[in-house]
Design a protein around this motif. Structure first.
Motif, PDB file in Angstrom:
ATOM      1  N   CYS A  71       3.282  23.831  55.944  1.00 22.90           N
ATOM      2  CA  CYS A  71       3.424  23.913  57.407  1.00 22.90           C
ATOM      3  C   CYS A  71       3.246  25.354  57.900  1.00 22.90           C
ATOM      4  O   CYS A  71       2.171  25.707  58.379  1.00 22.90           O
ATOM      5  CB  CYS A  71       4.756  23.290  57.826  1.00 22.90           C
ATOM      6  SG  CYS A  71       4.816  21.485  57.590  1.00 22.90           S
ATOM      7  N   SER A 124      12.984  18.286  58.799  1.00 21.20           N
ATOM      8  CA  SER A 124      12.064  17.178  59.102  1.00 21.20           C
ATOM      9  C   SER A 124      11.526  17.297  60.523  1.00 21.20           C
ATOM     10  O   SER A 124      10.321  17.154  60.766  1.00 21.20           O
ATOM     11  CB  SER A 124      12.787  15.837  58.927  1.00 21.20           C
ATOM     12  OG  SER A 124      13.220  15.675  57.603  1.00 21.20           O
ATOM     13  N   THR A 128       7.226  18.905  62.305  1.00 21.16           N
ATOM     14  CA  THR A 128       6.283  18.139  63.130  1.00 21.16           C
ATOM     15  C   THR A 128       5.428  19.013  64.044  1.00 21.16           C
ATOM     16  O   THR A 128       4.294  18.658  64.376  1.00 21.16           O
ATOM     17  CB  THR A 128       7.022  17.098  63.985  1.00 21.16           C
ATOM     18  OG1 THR A 128       7.916  17.780  64.892  1.00 21.16           O
ATOM     19  CG2 THR A 128       7.833  16.143  63.109  1.00 21.16           C
ATOM     20  N   CYS A 159      10.307  23.618  67.329  1.00 21.98           N
ATOM     21  CA  CYS A 159      10.354  23.104  65.954  1.00 21.98           C
ATOM     22  C   CYS A 159      10.538  24.228  64.935  1.00 21.98           C
ATOM     23  O   CYS A 159      11.355  24.126  64.015  1.00 21.98           O
ATOM     24  CB  CYS A 159       9.060  22.344  65.632  1.00 21.98           C
ATOM     25  SG  CYS A 159       8.826  20.837  66.586  1.00 21.98           S
ATOM     26  N   LEU A 228       0.837  17.606  58.018  1.00 20.17           N
ATOM     27  CA  LEU A 228       1.478  16.290  58.095  1.00 20.17           C
ATOM     28  C   LEU A 228       2.209  15.956  56.796  1.00 20.17           C
ATOM     29  O   LEU A 228       3.328  15.423  56.807  1.00 20.17           O
ATOM     30  CB  LEU A 228       0.441  15.218  58.416  1.00 20.17           C
ATOM     31  CG  LEU A 228      -0.125  15.226  59.836  1.00 20.17           C
ATOM     32  CD1 LEU A 228      -1.311  14.269  59.950  1.00 20.17           C
ATOM     33  CD2 LEU A 228       0.963  14.846  60.853  1.00 20.17           C
ATOM     34  N   ALA A 231       5.452  18.003  56.664  1.00 17.58           N
ATOM     35  CA  ALA A 231       6.518  17.475  57.516  1.00 17.58           C
ATOM     36  C   ALA A 231       7.226  16.301  56.847  1.00 17.58           C
ATOM     37  O   ALA A 231       8.447  16.170  56.920  1.00 17.58           O
ATOM     38  CB  ALA A 231       5.943  17.048  58.865  1.00 17.58           C
TER      39      ALA A 231
END
Length: 512
Positions: A71, A124, A128, A159, A228, A231
């Motif tokens: 990420c 979590s 995103t 986030c 993705l 996440a």
């Protein structure tokens, strides 16, 4: 990873002062503690080696490192290209201003959310935003969706504030005191490996592109898939209350956190540890240089394939910097106080050497040079390629900018971890760090968007880095102790010494 050892209290506090003697445990007298009957505490043996169980700090650190590999690692690879890989740098500036503005606000209070929601849920949710952020550059490349880009930047700020707070709490509170530097370096190396691999994607796809163009659709799609996956991977973590160290001790957390208790905990942190404010300039400096590095050097001075190569080299040196400083700060031959003093001196010397060398390079071009156009509106500045003469010197400078970045981040995390072992307090420290850090990022991306001269951008970085080290010296000299008193760590929690320090762990598969 960490080998079984004596009880943390017996090992760490054997030389404690009389006021700390209540923390000392006798391994022969205390009761044996068994790990719960759960798959999370089963140990795998393979080729004679016994691997850490799933709910152990090393395994949890690897998982959170892989989340950040996919990420924030892809985010760094994208931004390392300058302008998010686009020729038009303005959309990247605006998106990052929105990102760091919301990050600054949410990050400052993120410890409250992390302590209430728990590590796993916080990570979590945090993961995103990176996928949406990546998608915005692909959308802008084809449809010029500036509004969507700014929205995803603001959403990612929310986030990322929570993700980095949860990550910081894991990295600083899960390991035993003697291993904090190594844990920080392991995380930083795995995390930056994501940016290295992410940088290899556009490098491979643009290896023959000597012009200055946007990266391909395949680059953005590859980054989107990886974010993705990252996440989703965060759901594999266990919550802090389930983590057991190899010596049987547990992470210090609130048993029954509420929104009220955690908001009060934020205020209590300022009451019990007001000296943390002296570290705020270091927090501010820690993201201040990214706009200068990525847009004003890499994005402005080099063509597409060279930007990709520079990004790979920059993050490769971050791996080296994290390794060197993480392991040096854990050298047991020196006391922790001595290591803290040595760390801040080393930072000062390296910053003076690297940023001093950067001044000679910065004098070779200006923002006016890189933005000048001809009669037809085309840019007249010829971006540099790795085959051009004179590339090697600036290449090494850029690599060492990456080295000092990792050295700085590793040291700041280690300094905070040396002040307490309390997960709740460290979550607040991490929130302060990321919030103030992001405020600095928002300011410098806005400065770049408003066309502040490259020389002024450079000078603000060098001055802030040196000045913030001077502000931090009193904390390093007077607040870092050789070991942190357990009773101090348990203050303002509902846990007792017996909750967190059993003497010995016997795994279920080791019972007679």
């Amino acid at each position: 990873m960490d080998q079984p050892e004596k009880t943390a209290a017996a090992h760490e506090h054997s030389a404690s002062t009389p006021t700390e003697s209540s923390q000392t445990y006798n391994a022969e007298e205390a009761a044996v503690v068994h790990t719960p009957k759960s798959w999370k505490y089963k140990q795998l043996r393979l080729f004679g080696y016994k691997f850490p169980f799933y709910a152990s700090p090393p395994v949890q650190l690897v998982i959170v490192s892989l989340v950040c590999f996919m990420c924030p690692g892809m985010f760094n690879a994208l931004n390392g290209m300058g302008g998010g890989g686009l020729v038009d740098k303005s959309v990247g500036d605006k998106t990052n201003v929105a990102l760091y503005s919301t990050f600054a606000v949410v990050g400052f209070f993120a410890g409250t959310f992390t302590n209430k929601l728990g590590i796993r849920i916080a990570l979590s949710f945090g993961g995103t935003g990176y996928a949406l952020y990546t998608s915005s550059y692909l959308a802008y490349k084809h449809h010029h969706t500036t509004g969507y880009s700014i929205f995803t930047g603001a959403y990612l700020g929310v986030c990322a504030g929570i993700l980095w707070c949860a990550q910081g709490a894991i990295m600083m509170s899960y390991p035993p005191e003697k291993s904090k530097g190594r844990y920080i370096s392991w995380f930083w190396m795995i995390f930056n490996l994501g940016a290295v691999i992410g940088g290899l994607i556009p490098l491979g796809q643009n290896i023959h592109t000597k012009t200055n163009s946007s990266v391909s659709d395949g680059t953005y799609i590859g980054f989107l898939v990886l974010t993705l996956i990252g996440a989703g991977l965060s759901l594999c973590l266990v919550n802090a209350k389930d983590v057991i160290r190899d010596d049987g001790s547990k992470v210090i957390v609130m048993k029954h956190p509420s929104w009220k208790s955690e908001l009060l905990g934020l205020w209590e942190t300022f009451q019990t540890d007001p000296y943390i404010i002296a570290l705020f300039p270091m927090f501010l400096a820690s993201n201040w240089f990214y706009a200068y590095h990525f847009n004003d050097i890499n994005g402005a001075y080099y063509n597409t394939r060279t930007r990709a190569l520079n990004s790979v080299l920059y993050y490769s040196m971050q791996i080296v910097g994290a390794f060197v400083f993480g392991y040096a700060l854990d050298m047991e031959r020196f006391s922790r106080r001595a290591r803290a003093k040595g760390g801040i001196v080393a930072l000062f010397v390296i910053i003076m050497a690297i940023w001093g060398g950067g001044y000679a390079f910065q004098k070779t071009y200006t923002r006016a040079d890189t933005s000048a156009t001809d009669a037809d509106g085309n840019l007249t500045f010829k971006t540099k390629d790795w085959e051009d003469s004179g590339y090697i010197g600036p290449m090494f400078l850029y690599m060492f900018y990456g080295f000092i970045d990792a050295a700085w981040q590793t040291s700041v995390y280690w300094f905070m971890g040396a002040l307490t072992n309390n997960s709740r307090k460290l979550a607040n420290f991490a929130g302060f760090y990321k919030g103030i850090q992001s405020a600095g990022g928002a300011i410098t991306w806005a400065m770049d968007d408003h066309g502040v001269s490259y020389t002024a951008m450079y000078a603000s970085n060098w001055g802030l880095l040196v000045g913030s080290l001077l502000c931090a010296i009193p904390v390093i000299l007077w607040k870092v102790e050789n070991t942190t008193a357990l009773e101090k760590d348990l203050a303002f929690t509902d846990e007792t010494i017996e909750d967190v320090i059993p003497t010995k762990t016997i795994h279920e598969d080791e019972k007679a």
